[in-house]
Design a protein around this motif. Structure first.
Motif: not given
Length: 356
Positions: A217-228
């Motif tokens: 349940g922890l947040p992740r913010i560098v997962k994919n192209k959109e995040d980058i």
């Protein structure tokens, strides 16, 4: 392209600088001061000590991985300003010895994790393994216990002992932190440190989440192209870049790795190349670099880096444990040396092709 090799320092690594230097084409080591508690300033004299050790073997120290981010910065606590100031001082000290890239990550609590650090493969080698079904049943405490037992006598990168001692408290602190909050806290950090990094000639290269989806349940913010793209656009600075890691981003097959390279090549000063083999249930294991052994288009990734003018630093990422080597999980000598040669071979093929 400059080939580099991650090294954990004298007395903290089973691999010597002499061995690293003997890998053809090896130019430098990727290093850190692993004994300095996260959040404290790295002393200049300690930095110079590592530089001197590496230079004695004609290896440079231009890439640091990682200057870890204190959890108070990620949480956005009032105490973050002092830790950010310490980070700036560390960057200044690193700039004095010619460091060009600092890799870091913004993953809460767990920088990375696997359910098995020595999963046996069909050929008898072992590798880092992520069991999707097991993850659903694991508690954070069980994960820590599993990794500590498997790690034998080696510390694990990104798993500082002080964090693991108070795991439950950390989880409580993140209860009200979602991806939006975490991103705001990252932007706050970057707005503070990027001007200092620029003045020191250092590029900050954020590492993708590993794996690139939420755990516990922890947040992740560098997962994919959109995040980058969101991160790069949030702080307009030449010091704000990314570490392209094929293995981390490739843990989600929905990520188009070649497209990510093509889209952000100008913001990639550092690249990690490794292959992973996926299974139908969502599990994956870290295979050899060979395309046929995994699920990722490794040679296409290298081609995209070459065609988009990549002139940064690259390293073979996590390797298998082969030939009965006893080593840090994922960081043995033999398979990473094979990986370096595989990357070099693919790169050379495109160079030669371009000369025809």
């Amino acid at each position: 392209m400059q080939m580099t090799f991650r090294w954990y320092g004298e007395g903290n690594d089973s691999i010597t600088l002499k061995q690293i230097r003997q890998i053809p084409g090896m130019k430098g080591v990727v290093w850190a001061l692993h004994d300095i508690p996260v959040g404290e300033v790295w002393p200049l004299e300690r930095i110079e000590e590592v530089v001197k050790q590496a230079n004695a073997y004609d290896l440079h120290t231009q890439v640091v991985e990682s200057v870890n981010i204190h959890e108070d910065i990620k949480l956005g606590l009032p105490s973050r300003d002092q830790y950010i100031q310490n980070y700036k001082e560390t960057l200044k000290n690193l700039g004095k010895v010619g460091v060009k890239v600092v890799c870091y990550n913004f993953m809460p609590v767990f920088d990375w994790f696997r359910t098995d650090l020595f999963k046996e493969m069909e050929d008898g080698s072992t590798a880092l393994y992520f069991d999707s079904e097991k993850v659903q049943a694991l508690t954070p405490e069980q994960v820590v216990k599993n990794m500590e037992e498997n790690a034998k006598d080696f510390t694990l990168p990104g798993w500082e002992p002080e964090r693991l001692r108070d795991l439950q408290s950390l989880f409580e602190q993140y209860r009200n932190i979602d991806e939006g909050n975490l991103l705001k806290n990252l932007i706050y950090f970057l707005e503070e440190v990027c001007p200092v990094a620029e003045s020191c000639g250092i590029k900050l290269a954020i590492h993708p989440d590993d794996p690139p989806f939420s755990i516990f349940g922890l947040p992740r913010i560098v997962k994919n192209k959109e995040d980058i793209q969101r991160i790069l656009h949030a702080v307009d600075s030449p010091a704000n870049g990314i570490t392209f890691c094929s293995g981390s981003l490739g843990a989600n097959l929905a990520n188009d790795l070649v497209d990510i390279v093509q889209s952000f090549a100008h913001c990639i000063p550092f690249a990690h190349i490794r292959n992973v083999k996926h299974f139908e249930d969502g599990s994956f294991i870290e295979s050899s670099h060979l395309v046929a052994d995994g699920s990722l288009p490794i040679t296409d990734i290298i081609k995209a880096l070459y065609e988009n003018g990549f002139d940064g630093y690259i390293r073979p990422d996590h390797g298998r444990h082969i030939w009965d080597e006893e080593c840090r999980p994922g960081y043995g000598l033999y398979d990473r040396a094979l990986g370096a040669m595989y990357i070099h071979g693919a790169w050379d093929a495109y160079v030669l092709k371009g000369k025809k």
